[in-house]
Design a protein around this motif. Structure first.
Motif, PDB file in Angstrom:
ATOM      1  N   ASP A   1       3.328  -2.670  -4.903  1.00  0.00           N
ATOM      2  CA  ASP A   1       3.414  -3.846  -5.772  1.00  0.00           C
ATOM      3  C   ASP A   1       3.228  -5.099  -4.910  1.00  0.00           C
ATOM      4  O   ASP A   1       4.081  -5.405  -4.072  1.00  0.00           O
ATOM      5  N   PHE A   2       2.123  -5.813  -5.133  1.00  0.00           N
ATOM      6  CA  PHE A   2       1.810  -6.979  -4.307  1.00  0.00           C
ATOM      7  C   PHE A   2       2.872  -8.070  -4.450  1.00  0.00           C
ATOM      8  O   PHE A   2       3.236  -8.725  -3.467  1.00  0.00           O
ATOM      9  N   LYS A   3       3.383  -8.262  -5.639  1.00  0.00           N
ATOM     10  CA  LYS A   3       4.407  -9.288  -5.854  1.00  0.00           C
ATOM     11  C   LYS A   3       5.679  -8.967  -5.063  1.00  0.00           C
ATOM     12  O   LYS A   3       6.249  -9.854  -4.411  1.00  0.00           O
ATOM     13  N   ILE A   4       6.106  -7.703  -5.116  1.00  0.00           N
ATOM     14  CA  ILE A   4       7.275  -7.308  -4.330  1.00  0.00           C
ATOM     15  C   ILE A   4       7.002  -7.520  -2.846  1.00  0.00           C
ATOM     16  O   ILE A   4       7.851  -8.035  -2.108  1.00  0.00           O
ATOM     17  N   ALA A   5       5.810  -7.138  -2.406  1.00  0.00           N
ATOM     18  CA  ALA A   5       5.473  -7.272  -0.981  1.00  0.00           C
ATOM     19  C   ALA A   5       5.575  -8.718  -0.513  1.00  0.00           C
ATOM     20  O   ALA A   5       6.114  -8.996   0.572  1.00  0.00           O
ATOM     21  N   LEU A   6       5.079  -9.658  -1.311  1.00  0.00           N
ATOM     22  CA  LEU A   6       5.136 -11.059  -0.902  1.00  0.00           C
ATOM     23  C   LEU A   6       6.567 -11.581  -0.895  1.00  0.00           C
ATOM     24  O   LEU A   6       6.937 -12.386  -0.032  1.00  0.00           O
TER      25      LEU A   6
ATOM     26  N   ASP B   1       6.554   9.685  23.855  1.00  0.00           N
ATOM     27  CA  ASP B   1       6.071  10.128  22.549  1.00  0.00           C
ATOM     28  C   ASP B   1       7.239  10.103  21.561  1.00  0.00           C
ATOM     29  O   ASP B   1       8.398  10.323  21.945  1.00  0.00           O
ATOM     30  N   ASN B   2       6.925   9.872  20.278  1.00  0.00           N
ATOM     31  CA  ASN B   2       8.027   9.736  19.330  1.00  0.00           C
ATOM     32  C   ASN B   2       7.594  10.110  17.913  1.00  0.00           C
ATOM     33  O   ASN B   2       6.477  10.591  17.697  1.00  0.00           O
ATOM     34  N   PHE B   3       8.477   9.890  16.976  1.00  0.00           N
ATOM     35  CA  PHE B   3       8.174  10.066  15.560  1.00  0.00           C
ATOM     36  C   PHE B   3       7.348   8.870  15.118  1.00  0.00           C
ATOM     37  O   PHE B   3       7.862   7.746  15.050  1.00  0.00           O
ATOM     38  N   GLU B   4       6.068   9.096  14.848  1.00  0.00           N
ATOM     39  CA  GLU B   4       5.150   7.983  14.579  1.00  0.00           C
ATOM     40  C   GLU B   4       5.060   7.713  13.074  1.00  0.00           C
ATOM     41  O   GLU B   4       4.019   7.857  12.437  1.00  0.00           O
ATOM     42  N   TRP B   5       6.209   7.349  12.493  1.00  0.00           N
ATOM     43  CA  TRP B   5       6.291   6.904  11.109  1.00  0.00           C
ATOM     44  C   TRP B   5       5.604   7.883  10.138  1.00  0.00           C
ATOM     45  O   TRP B   5       5.898   9.068  10.180  1.00  0.00           O
ATOM     46  N   ALA B   6       4.705   7.410   9.308  1.00  0.00           N
ATOM     47  CA  ALA B   6       4.092   8.286   8.293  1.00  0.00           C
ATOM     48  C   ALA B   6       3.230   9.383   8.905  1.00  0.00           C
ATOM     49  O   ALA B   6       2.867  10.343   8.218  1.00  0.00           O
ATOM     50  N   GLU B   7       2.885   9.273  10.188  1.00  0.00           N
ATOM     51  CA  GLU B   7       2.110  10.305  10.870  1.00  0.00           C
ATOM     52  C   GLU B   7       2.987  11.428  11.405  1.00  0.00           C
ATOM     53  O   GLU B   7       2.465  12.434  11.905  1.00  0.00           O
ATOM     54  N   GLY B   8       4.299  11.258  11.342  1.00  0.00           N
ATOM     55  CA  GLY B   8       5.188  12.264  11.900  1.00  0.00           C
ATOM     56  C   GLY B   8       4.981  12.424  13.391  1.00  0.00           C
ATOM     57  O   GLY B   8       4.939  11.445  14.139  1.00  0.00           O
ATOM     58  N   TYR B   9       4.800  13.666  13.829  1.00  0.00           N
ATOM     59  CA  TYR B   9       4.619  13.935  15.263  1.00  0.00           C
ATOM     60  C   TYR B   9       3.157  14.224  15.609  1.00  0.00           C
ATOM     61  O   TYR B   9       2.866  14.774  16.672  1.00  0.00           O
ATOM     62  N   LEU B  10       2.245  13.799  14.730  1.00  0.00           N
ATOM     63  CA  LEU B  10       0.819  14.066  14.950  1.00  0.00           C
ATOM     64  C   LEU B  10       0.202  13.106  15.960  1.00  0.00           C
ATOM     65  O   LEU B  10      -0.864  13.392  16.509  1.00  0.00           O
ATOM     66  N   ARG B  11       0.821  11.965  16.172  1.00  0.00           N
ATOM     67  CA  ARG B  11       0.262  10.945  17.064  1.00  0.00           C
ATOM     68  C   ARG B  11       1.179  10.717  18.248  1.00  0.00           C
ATOM     69  O   ARG B  11       2.379  10.523  18.079  1.00  0.00           O
ATOM     70  N   ARG B  12       0.588  10.712  19.422  1.00  0.00           N
ATOM     71  CA  ARG B  12       1.361  10.512  20.646  1.00  0.00           C
ATOM     72  C   ARG B  12       0.903   9.232  21.347  1.00  0.00           C
ATOM     73  O   ARG B  12      -0.249   9.118  21.735  1.00  0.00           O
TER      74      ARG B  12
ATOM     75  N   ASP C   1       0.816  -1.218   0.000  1.00  0.00           N
ATOM     76  CA  ASP C   1       0.000   0.000   0.000  1.00  0.00           C
ATOM     77  C   ASP C   1       0.851   1.270   0.000  1.00  0.00           C
ATOM     78  O   ASP C   1       0.324   2.369  -0.148  1.00  0.00           O
ATOM     79  N   GLY C   2       2.165   1.128   0.168  1.00  0.00           N
ATOM     80  CA  GLY C   2       3.067   2.268   0.051  1.00  0.00           C
ATOM     81  C   GLY C   2       3.007   3.270   1.185  1.00  0.00           C
ATOM     82  O   GLY C   2       3.613   4.335   1.099  1.00  0.00           O
ATOM     83  N   MET C   3       2.327   2.942   2.285  1.00  0.00           N
ATOM     84  CA  MET C   3       2.206   3.876   3.408  1.00  0.00           C
ATOM     85  C   MET C   3       3.537   4.109   4.112  1.00  0.00           C
ATOM     86  O   MET C   3       3.768   5.155   4.697  1.00  0.00           O
ATOM     87  N   HIS C   4       4.388   3.087   4.088  1.00  0.00           N
ATOM     88  CA  HIS C   4       5.659   3.139   4.798  1.00  0.00           C
ATOM     89  C   HIS C   4       6.822   3.033   3.811  1.00  0.00           C
ATOM     90  O   HIS C   4       6.650   2.651   2.651  1.00  0.00           O
ATOM     91  N   ALA C   5       8.014   3.338   4.304  1.00  0.00           N
ATOM     92  CA  ALA C   5       9.219   3.199   3.486  1.00  0.00           C
ATOM     93  C   ALA C   5       9.415   1.721   3.113  1.00  0.00           C
ATOM     94  O   ALA C   5       9.128   0.843   3.925  1.00  0.00           O
TER      95      ALA C   5
END
Length: 451
Positions: A195-200, A412-423, A186-190
């Motif tokens: 690509d489903f094939k790559i993911a598997l 609290d930290n850097f919450e991945w694709a959410e940045g600092y929006l989520r604690r 789904d490309g949400m994260h680094a």
């Protein structure tokens, strides 16, 4: 402040005397010092540089500055009454390039960190991979490239030889689902592939690297206990219609069984393999036997259940995750469902008869408000922990072998694709000043652990 009904009463004395009580963190989310002391970029550094990838446009170059403030953070953990601390080791801080050059300054940081834990009575629980693959390996294909499996084994060998005299509990990977699916489907994260094939293929190589690392860690570390931490979800169909029931079975096949089955010697579930078609991963002779290396424990990361609906327009699984409008939710939109944790643990026990389990992550995010006096009255987070621990107490009384609980997260930290929006922290971080403040939930956890 009194705890309102129906929040249950809870006492640490109701849990086994040798129960592990901890908090979890991860290197990329808290350390900062992104270009100091020989650390090289990770896929998440590269991902954060791309416009639109991180919701608030931030990055983790400083994060919680844990690299410089680790003693303060461990002091907080000690004062809270923890007897265990789960952390991860940054691959880009330890191995400098694709030839395997060791960064001694990076290794020394973790050596000092582990010594600091032991000096404070904190049992170190090390996660080797919590998503921060070195960018130099991604440029050679990342986890899609089978060579990354062997680069990981070199990393595991270097770290365990240096730290294995003090670390006995090792988690090979945190949440392979997220590494593979969020990073490559789904490309949400680094690294942001879709690509489903790559993911598997990524998923298979991550699981293979786990399986091959198990005997390596045991060889290097006397009395090593080795496990893996999986993100698992109890599922329920959106309706009683057969199409939604069948969709739930398919969704479970990739969300849960695709990981639990091979780890327990059953190979990949055939019903889901048949659905993958040309996207099925390349599996070499001996791979499945390696993945099934016996575990010493199974880490379970539980956050929320999922409600599944048939979605013929969404191959290959033809499923959709939908919201139950009647459920209480966190600020992330995740359902608050303590009983979901109970049903998940019962299901794992029933279907897999696993080795001892640990709740390696459980937590929630809410929109914290700093009061005029500097306090943070996060009653919802406090109640979340009480309700989940009360359910865990009952599950243990049923005879399900759960031996520890790690709250996500200490700070609290850097919450991945959410940045600092989520604690998620029990401790509030002012990211401008780096001041640490124990929240109401942290005060409760401290009082609970100290009796």
């Amino acid at each position: 402040m009194p705890i309102p009904n129906p929040i249950p009463e809870l006492s640490k004395s109701e849990f086994p005397d040798d129960f592990m009580w901890g908090c979890s963190t991860s290197s990329f989310q808290i350390e900062g010092a992104a270009s100091e002391a020989g650390r090289v970029p990770s896929i998440w550094d590269h991902f954060a540089e791309q416009a639109g990838r991180i919701r608030d446009g931030s990055d983790a170059r400083v994060a919680c500055d844990h690299y410089h403030r680790w003693q303060e953070d461990l002091d907080i953990a000690q004062k809270m009454g923890l007897n265990a601390y789960r952390f991860s080791i940054s691959w880009p801080r330890v191995i400098s390039d694709a030839t395997g050059t060791i960064n001694e300054e990076g290794l020394q940081f973790y050596s000092d960190l582990v010594d600091g834990m032991l000096a404070r009575g904190l049992q170190p629980w090390a996660t080797l991979y919590h998503w921060d693959l070195p960018q130099y390996l991604q440029e050679q294909g990342g986890w899609e490239n089978r060579a990354t499996v062997y680069a990981y084994l070199n990393f595991a060998d270097v770290v365990s030889r240096r730290l294995g005299d003090r670390i006995k509990n090792w988690i090979t990977h945190n949440e392979p689902w997220c590494t593979a699916m969020h990073g490559n489907w789904d490309g949400m994260h680094a690294p942001g592939n879709r690509d489903f094939k790559i993911a598997l293929q990524v998923c298979h190589h991550v699981l293979l690297s786990h399986g091959l690392a198990v005997p390596l860690l045991r060889q290097n570390v006397s009395d090593a206990k080795v496990g893996i931490a999986l993100s698992l979800h109890p599922l329920r169909p959106a309706t009683t219609a057969s199409k939604d029931v069948e969709a739930t079975r398919r969704h479970d096949g990739l969300r849960n069984r695709w990981f639990l089955d091979p780890l327990h010697g059953r190979g990949y579930p055939q019903d889901i393999w048949d659905l993958t078609g040309a996207a099925a991963p390349q599996v070499q002779r001996g791979d499945l036997e390696a993945i099934a290396a016996p575990l010493d424990f199974l880490g379970v990361n539980y956050y929320f259940p999922e409600v599944i609906q048939d979605a013929p327009e969404k191959p290959p699984l033809a499923t959709n995750v939908v919201h139950d409008p009647d459920c209480e939710r966190t600020a992330f939109g995740w359902e608050v469902a303590p009983q979901g944790m109970a049903s998940l643990l019962r299901r794992i026990q029933r279907d897999y008869q696993p080795v001892p389990m640990y709740l390696t992550e459980n937590g929630c995010t809410y929109d914290d408000v700093v009061e005029a006096d500097g306090s943070i009255h996060d009653a919802k987070r406090r109640d979340y922990f009480i309700r989940h621990l009360a359910v865990l107490r009952e599950v243990i009384r049923e005879g399900i072998d759960v031996r520890g609980y790690f709250a996500w997260s200490l700070i609290d930290n850097f919450e991945w694709a959410e940045g600092y929006l989520r604690r998620f922290g029990l401790v509030y971080i002012d990211f401008q000043t780096q001041q640490r403040t124990l929240k109401m939930s942290g005060h409760w956890y401290r009082d609970f652990l100290r009796g």
